[in-house]
Design a protein around this motif. Structure first.
Motif, mmCIF file in Angstrom:
data_model
loop_
_atom_site.group_PDB
_atom_site.id
_atom_site.type_symbol
_atom_site.label_atom_id
_atom_site.label_comp_id
_atom_site.label_asym_id
_atom_site.label_seq_id
_atom_site.Cartn_x
_atom_site.Cartn_y
_atom_site.Cartn_z
ATOM 1 N N SER A 188 0.852 -1.187 0.000
ATOM 2 C CA SER A 188 0.000 0.000 0.000
ATOM 3 C C SER A 188 0.886 1.234 0.000
ATOM 4 C CB SER A 188 -0.931 0.010 1.211
ATOM 5 O OG SER A 188 -0.197 0.205 2.389
ATOM 6 N N GLY A 189 0.459 2.257 -0.687
ATOM 7 C CA GLY A 189 1.282 3.433 -0.881
ATOM 8 C C GLY A 189 1.512 4.257 0.360
ATOM 9 N N ASP A 190 0.617 4.194 1.343
ATOM 10 C CA ASP A 190 0.723 5.103 2.476
ATOM 11 C C ASP A 190 1.055 4.448 3.812
ATOM 12 O OD1 ASP A 190 -1.658 3.779 2.528
ATOM 13 O OD2 ASP A 190 -2.893 5.524 2.989
ATOM 14 N N SER A 191 0.832 3.164 3.964
ATOM 15 C CA SER A 191 0.990 2.566 5.294
ATOM 16 C C SER A 191 2.054 1.480 5.388
ATOM 17 C CB SER A 191 -0.350 1.987 5.755
ATOM 18 O OG SER A 191 -0.738 0.936 4.900
ATOM 19 N N ASN A 192 2.806 1.245 4.328
ATOM 20 C CA ASN A 192 3.846 0.207 4.328
ATOM 21 C C ASN A 192 3.300 -1.162 4.719
ATOM 22 O OD1 ASN A 192 5.798 1.862 3.386
ATOM 23 N ND2 ASN A 192 6.922 2.021 5.285
ATOM 24 N N GLN A 193 2.103 -1.474 4.255
ATOM 25 C CA GLN A 193 1.536 -2.794 4.464
ATOM 26 C C GLN A 193 1.648 -3.590 3.179
ATOM 27 O OE1 GLN A 193 -2.517 -2.362 5.906
ATOM 28 N NE2 GLN A 193 -1.829 -3.227 7.842
ATOM 29 N N VAL A 194 2.109 -4.820 3.318
ATOM 30 C CA VAL A 194 2.156 -5.727 2.168
ATOM 31 C C VAL A 194 0.743 -6.242 1.953
ATOM 32 C CG1 VAL A 194 3.111 -7.870 1.278
ATOM 33 C CG2 VAL A 194 4.550 -6.351 2.631
ATOM 34 N N ILE A 195 0.183 -5.940 0.783
ATOM 35 C CA ILE A 195 -1.188 -6.342 0.463
ATOM 36 C C ILE A 195 -1.229 -7.804 0.039
ATOM 37 C CG2 ILE A 195 -3.184 -5.878 -1.021
ATOM 38 C CD1 ILE A 195 -2.514 -3.598 0.908
ATOM 39 N N THR A 196 -0.332 -8.179 -0.864
ATOM 40 C CA THR A 196 -0.236 -9.566 -1.307
ATOM 41 C C THR A 196 1.105 -9.764 -2.005
ATOM 42 O OG1 THR A 196 -1.399 -11.406 -2.379
ATOM 43 C CG2 THR A 196 -1.306 -9.312 -3.586
ATOM 44 N N CYS A 197 1.434 -10.994 -2.285
ATOM 45 C CA CYS A 197 2.642 -11.328 -3.043
ATOM 46 C C CYS A 197 2.367 -12.603 -3.828
ATOM 47 C CB CYS A 197 3.851 -11.484 -2.128
ATOM 48 S SG CYS A 197 3.614 -12.642 -0.800
ATOM 49 N N TYR A 198 2.992 -12.679 -4.981
ATOM 50 C CA TYR A 198 2.782 -13.832 -5.851
ATOM 51 C C TYR A 198 3.924 -13.916 -6.857
ATOM 52 C CZ TYR A 198 0.926 -10.285 -9.065
ATOM 53 O OH TYR A 198 0.779 -9.191 -9.869
ATOM 54 N N ARG A 199 3.935 -14.979 -7.632
ATOM 55 C CA ARG A 199 4.888 -15.136 -8.733
ATOM 56 C C ARG A 199 4.095 -15.379 -9.999
ATOM 57 N NH1 ARG A 199 9.192 -19.434 -7.781
ATOM 58 N NH2 ARG A 199 10.062 -18.405 -9.584
ATOM 59 N N CYS A 200 4.557 -14.809 -11.100
ATOM 60 C CA CYS A 200 3.916 -15.058 -12.389
ATOM 61 C C CYS A 200 4.981 -15.045 -13.480
ATOM 62 C CB CYS A 200 2.807 -14.060 -12.672
ATOM 63 S SG CYS A 200 3.337 -12.397 -12.947
ATOM 64 N N THR A 201 4.643 -15.583 -14.637
ATOM 65 C CA THR A 201 5.648 -15.761 -15.687
ATOM 66 C C THR A 201 6.020 -14.463 -16.388
ATOM 67 O OG1 THR A 201 3.890 -16.364 -17.225
ATOM 68 C CG2 THR A 201 5.056 -18.162 -16.119
ATOM 69 N N LYS A 202 5.087 -13.543 -16.553
ATOM 70 C CA LYS A 202 5.371 -12.273 -17.234
ATOM 71 C C LYS A 202 4.863 -11.108 -16.386
ATOM 72 C CE LYS A 202 5.229 -14.272 -21.812
ATOM 73 N NZ LYS A 202 4.633 -14.230 -23.137
ATOM 74 N N PRO A 203 5.513 -10.836 -15.260
ATOM 75 C CA PRO A 203 4.970 -9.821 -14.348
ATOM 76 C C PRO A 203 5.003 -8.404 -14.914
ATOM 77 C CG PRO A 203 7.142 -10.497 -13.632
ATOM 78 C CD PRO A 203 6.759 -11.404 -14.755
ATOM 79 N N PHE A 204 6.018 -8.046 -15.673
ATOM 80 C CA PHE A 204 6.118 -6.682 -16.193
ATOM 81 C C PHE A 204 4.980 -6.393 -17.167
ATOM 82 C CE2 PHE A 204 10.460 -7.798 -14.958
ATOM 83 C CZ PHE A 204 10.745 -6.743 -14.107
ATOM 84 N N LYS A 205 4.677 -7.347 -18.016
ATOM 85 C CA LYS A 205 3.594 -7.178 -18.984
ATOM 86 C C LYS A 205 2.246 -7.087 -18.263
ATOM 87 C CE LYS A 205 1.408 -9.298 -22.957
ATOM 88 N NZ LYS A 205 1.334 -10.441 -23.840
ATOM 89 N N ASN A 206 2.039 -7.926 -17.268
ATOM 90 C CA ASN A 206 0.765 -7.935 -16.547
ATOM 91 C C ASN A 206 0.517 -6.619 -15.822
ATOM 92 O OD1 ASN A 206 0.225 -10.523 -17.387
ATOM 93 N ND2 ASN A 206 0.905 -11.487 -15.499
ATOM 94 N N ILE A 207 1.537 -6.065 -15.213
ATOM 95 C CA ILE A 207 1.357 -4.830 -14.453
ATOM 96 C C ILE A 207 1.146 -3.642 -15.389
ATOM 97 C CG2 ILE A 207 2.522 -3.205 -12.910
ATOM 98 C CD1 ILE A 207 3.730 -5.702 -11.546
ATOM 99 N N LYS A 208 1.864 -3.614 -16.488
ATOM 100 C CA LYS A 208 1.718 -2.496 -17.421
ATOM 101 C C LYS A 208 0.353 -2.473 -18.096
ATOM 102 C CE LYS A 208 6.603 -1.869 -18.255
ATOM 103 N NZ LYS A 208 7.705 -1.925 -19.193
ATOM 104 N N THR A 209 -0.319 -3.613 -18.185
ATOM 105 C CA THR A 209 -1.628 -3.652 -18.834
ATOM 106 C C THR A 209 -2.780 -3.446 -17.853
ATOM 107 O OG1 THR A 209 -1.717 -6.061 -18.639
ATOM 108 C CG2 THR A 209 -0.822 -5.148 -20.687
ATOM 109 N N LYS A 210 -2.508 -3.334 -16.565
ATOM 110 C CA LYS A 210 -3.568 -3.092 -15.586
ATOM 111 C C LYS A 210 -4.106 -1.676 -15.751
ATOM 112 C CE LYS A 210 -2.266 -6.331 -12.042
ATOM 113 N NZ LYS A 210 -3.382 -7.213 -12.294
#
Length: 125
Positions: free
Chosen positions: A95-117
């Motif tokens: 989270s941008g303001d509270s330094n809380q980890v919301i979730t974590c995961y692994r995926c094969t093409k993370p850069f592409k997935n995040i840029k298309t969100k």
């Protein structure tokens, strides 16, 4: 050379210290798990040490009011190359303001997935 190590014994806290060996000065970082992220990281086999590596060396993207730390193959430091298969393509969402980890995961093409969100997080109706 930098030295990083986990300093927390609380499973819901991710606290680590980064020290510069030449000057013996360091910085402390503190993140906390949400209940969701603690459960998911346990299920997915992503321990606090892997999250720390992603937070420290990963490439950061800002989208939907969150920080997306992506640890790609090129971001893994040389002293951790022997763990490349375990660390590569790890995504940690903070989270941008509270330094809380919301979730974590692994995926094969993370850069592409995040840029298309979408840029804005949609509210549930």
């Amino acid at each position: 050379m930098k030295k990083t190590y986990n300093t927390s014994w609380n499973p819901f806290e991710i606290q680590y210290r980064v020290e510069d060996e030449s000057s013996n000065q360091g910085l402390d970082f503190l993140f906390s798990h949400t209940h969701h992220s603690f459960t998911r990281s346990s299920q997915r086999g992503i321990n606090s040490d892997k999250i720390i590596v992603a937070l420290e060396f990963g490439e950061v993207f800002y989208s939907q009011g969150l920080q997306w730390c992506v640890l790609g193959e090129k971001n893994i430091p040389t002293y951790l190359k022997h763990k490349k298969n375990q660390l590569m393509n790890t995504v940690v969402i903070v989270s941008g303001d509270s330094n809380q980890v919301i979730t974590c995961y692994r995926c094969t093409k993370p850069f592409k997935n995040i840029k298309t969100k979408s840029k804005i997080l949609q509210k549930a109706s």
